[in-house]
Design a protein around this motif. Structure first.
Motif, PDB file in Angstrom:
ATOM      1  N   LEU A  41      16.323  -6.725  19.721  1.00  0.00           N
ATOM      2  CA  LEU A  41      17.475  -6.055  20.318  1.00  0.00           C
ATOM      3  C   LEU A  41      17.337  -5.996  21.833  1.00  0.00           C
ATOM      4  O   LEU A  41      18.315  -6.208  22.564  1.00  0.00           O
ATOM      5  CB  LEU A  41      17.617  -4.651  19.741  1.00  0.00           C
ATOM      6  CG  LEU A  41      18.817  -3.838  20.242  1.00  0.00           C
ATOM      7  CD1 LEU A  41      20.122  -4.553  19.919  1.00  0.00           C
ATOM      8  CD2 LEU A  41      18.810  -2.442  19.623  1.00  0.00           C
TER       9      LEU A  41
ATOM     10  N   ALA B 181      26.418  -4.214  17.811  1.00  0.00           N
ATOM     11  CA  ALA B 181      25.183  -4.967  17.583  1.00  0.00           C
ATOM     12  C   ALA B 181      24.790  -4.869  16.115  1.00  0.00           C
ATOM     13  O   ALA B 181      25.105  -3.880  15.437  1.00  0.00           O
ATOM     14  CB  ALA B 181      24.046  -4.451  18.467  1.00  0.00           C
TER      15      ALA B 181
ATOM     16  N   ARG C  33      23.980  -9.200  19.571  1.00  0.00           N
ATOM     17  CA  ARG C  33      24.642  -8.288  20.517  1.00  0.00           C
ATOM     18  C   ARG C  33      25.989  -8.879  20.910  1.00  0.00           C
ATOM     19  O   ARG C  33      26.071 -10.037  21.316  1.00  0.00           O
ATOM     20  CB  ARG C  33      23.783  -8.097  21.771  1.00  0.00           C
ATOM     21  CG  ARG C  33      24.388  -7.115  22.806  1.00  0.00           C
ATOM     22  CD  ARG C  33      24.634  -5.774  22.186  1.00  0.00           C
ATOM     23  NE  ARG C  33      24.852  -4.702  23.143  1.00  0.00           N
ATOM     24  CZ  ARG C  33      26.054  -4.188  23.453  1.00  0.00           C
ATOM     25  NH1 ARG C  33      27.153  -4.708  22.924  1.00  0.00           N
ATOM     26  NH2 ARG C  33      26.147  -3.165  24.271  1.00  0.00           N
TER      27      ARG C  33
ATOM     28  N   LEU D  52      21.239  -5.305  13.705  1.00  0.00           N
ATOM     29  CA  LEU D  52      19.778  -5.299  13.835  1.00  0.00           C
ATOM     30  C   LEU D  52      19.162  -5.585  12.473  1.00  0.00           C
ATOM     31  O   LEU D  52      19.413  -4.864  11.504  1.00  0.00           O
ATOM     32  CB  LEU D  52      19.326  -3.931  14.356  1.00  0.00           C
ATOM     33  CG  LEU D  52      17.870  -3.765  14.759  1.00  0.00           C
ATOM     34  CD1 LEU D  52      17.544  -4.678  15.937  1.00  0.00           C
ATOM     35  CD2 LEU D  52      17.592  -2.309  15.130  1.00  0.00           C
TER      36      LEU D  52
ATOM     37  N   ALA E 117      18.420  -9.790  16.367  1.00  0.00           N
ATOM     38  CA  ALA E 117      19.502  -8.894  16.780  1.00  0.00           C
ATOM     39  C   ALA E 117      20.678  -9.734  17.247  1.00  0.00           C
ATOM     40  O   ALA E 117      20.502 -10.798  17.851  1.00  0.00           O
ATOM     41  CB  ALA E 117      19.048  -7.963  17.893  1.00  0.00           C
TER      42      ALA E 117
END
Length: 431
Positions: A416, A251, A350, A253, A348
């Motif tokens: 996130l 991920a 992912r 951020l 975010a």
């Protein structure tokens, strides 16, 4: 432009360019052609964006069925390790610039082809220093840039001697590979003996580097060098798993959770590293490790990175680094306006992975649609690379990431959480 949602429709039109950046019905004053090295999945969106900006794209890739060929004006199947063949393609099509994204191995090739064609480029010496990890470490050491201790190794005996310099735990890497291939965390001589030959196999030149391992938060930065000025564009946290895939980002951020003096030190070290490596006109991707004792350089790449990192400034600040890369490849001035944030939006990204991600392990039987995910709160983009019949395994290399979702929110932590929740909506059945 008021928000990230407006960005795909936005087109900068600045008087004084030798050519016009055009979209949606404007006329092209003078089309510029670029040789784009690499036309795989991770280059496709950049090729598409270059054409939106008004450039004619001649893409090259050794795979005659490369996905990016569908979006280029011209697709030429040729091994991009063949510098002379690429130069011939460039001459044939009268290109005005050469560039790549998301491919570390292509960086020295792009520099060499640009030199042969007399076109703007970062130069072969700088490209080598930013693509060969031992050369990079030595240059950074000469300039006093903080980094882990390191030693080069071409044989197992040399690797054992190297660990006497770095100590355990250590990181073992190929000097000239990418995508976390051949990267291992070494805790003992037994680990070294087990993994050393796999690391050499991932290196085209059969070379390895051993580095001291440090715990800490890894931070991705994007930096633009324009002559005498080197400017940090973004800093984002790079979240990684433990275990064998410890080097793979699961991920991103933005903005980074770092603040104050620590974040200022990240910016200082990132810029210092880019300057030390000799990049004067180009985009750099310094990765840093922030530990209790210091901020250290992990490595620096001279390209727009893969892994959807180009989307961080796009959705986070409204900045188009593909546009910047195009201007620099053409030898054009990059105006200040292209580097001034238009908004500040936490986000975010992912990736779809097996543990610690939402994907099951096994042979894929069915893959659901992205419709529910794309309708989730804050989600602005998602894509999957999964195909029926392939096998999902635990995370080991970047190639084990099978897609991604991007989510926006009022804070990075909320973004996130949204991205994690959306990723769990992907319905994949395995056998």
């Amino acid at each position: 432009m008021e928000s990230p949602a407006d960005f795909p429709r936005f087109c900068l039109f600045t008087p004084g360019y030798r050519w016009l950046i055009v979209r949606y019905g404007f006329s092209i004053a003078a089309v510029k052609s670029v040789l784009f090295v690499g036309a795989g999945r991770h280059q496709r969106s950049a090729i598409r964006r270059l054409r939106e900006l008004g450039a004619r794209v001649v893409a090259v890739d050794r795979n005659p069925e490369a996905q990016g060929f569908a979006d280029a004006d011209v697709g030429v199947p040729v091994d991009f390790q063949d510098v002379e063949a690429l130069a011939d393609v460039g001459r044939l099509h009268g290109v005005d610039g050469v560039l790549t994204v998301a491919s570390d191995r292509a960086v020295p090739i792009v520099a060499a082809v640009a030199e042969r064609l007399g076109l703007p480029g970062i130069g072969s010496q700088t490209a080598h220093a930013m693509a060969h990890k031992v050369a990079m470490r030595r240059r950074l050491a000469e300039h006093g840039v903080p980094q882990p201790q390191f030693a080069a190794a071409k044989t197992l005996a040399e690797a054992r001697a190297a660990v006497r310099t770095t100590g355990y735990p250590a990181v073992l890497k190929p000097v000239d590979s990418a995508g976390q291939r051949g990267v291992f965390r070494i805790r003992s001589e037994g680990d070294l003996d087990t993994h050393f030959h796999a690391t050499l196999a991932a290196s085209p030149t059969q070379e390895a580097i051993v580095e001291t391992y440090h715990d800490g938060l890894e931070v991705n930065t994007l930096v633009v060098a324009r002559g005498a000025e080197t400017r940090l564009v973004t800093a984002s946290d790079r979240l990684r798993p433990d275990g064998i895939g410890f080097g793979v980002a699961v991920a991103h951020l933005f903005p980074s959770t770092l603040i104050g003096d620590v974040l200022a030190e990240v910016e200082r070290v990132a810029i210092e590293a880019v300057d030390a490596l000799g990049l004067r006109d180009g985009i750099a991707y310094p990765q840093l490790l922030v530990s209790v004792s210091a901020v250290r350089i992990v490595e620096v790449a001279a390209r727009i990175p893969g892994g959807q990192m180009v989307e961080v400034p796009r959705y986070g600040l409204g900045l188009d680094l593909v546009h910047v890369a195009l201007l620099q490849a053409l030898g054009e001035k990059v105006p200040d306006e292209l580097l001034l944030p238009r908004f500040h939006q936490p986000l975010a990204i992912r990736f779809f992975t097996a543990e610690p991600g939402p994907l099951p392990i096994g042979k894929v039987r069915t893959v659901g649609t992205l419709d529910t995910m794309l309708a989730s709160p804050g989600v602005v983009q998602a894509e999957t690379y999964l195909a029926v019949g392939e096998t999902i395994r635990p995370v080991q290399v970047d190639g084990d990431r099978r897609g991604y979702v991007i989510a926006l929110a009022d804070t990075n932590v909320e973004a996130l959480a949204r991205a994690e929740a959306a990723a769990r909506l992907l319905d994949v059945e395995v056998v």
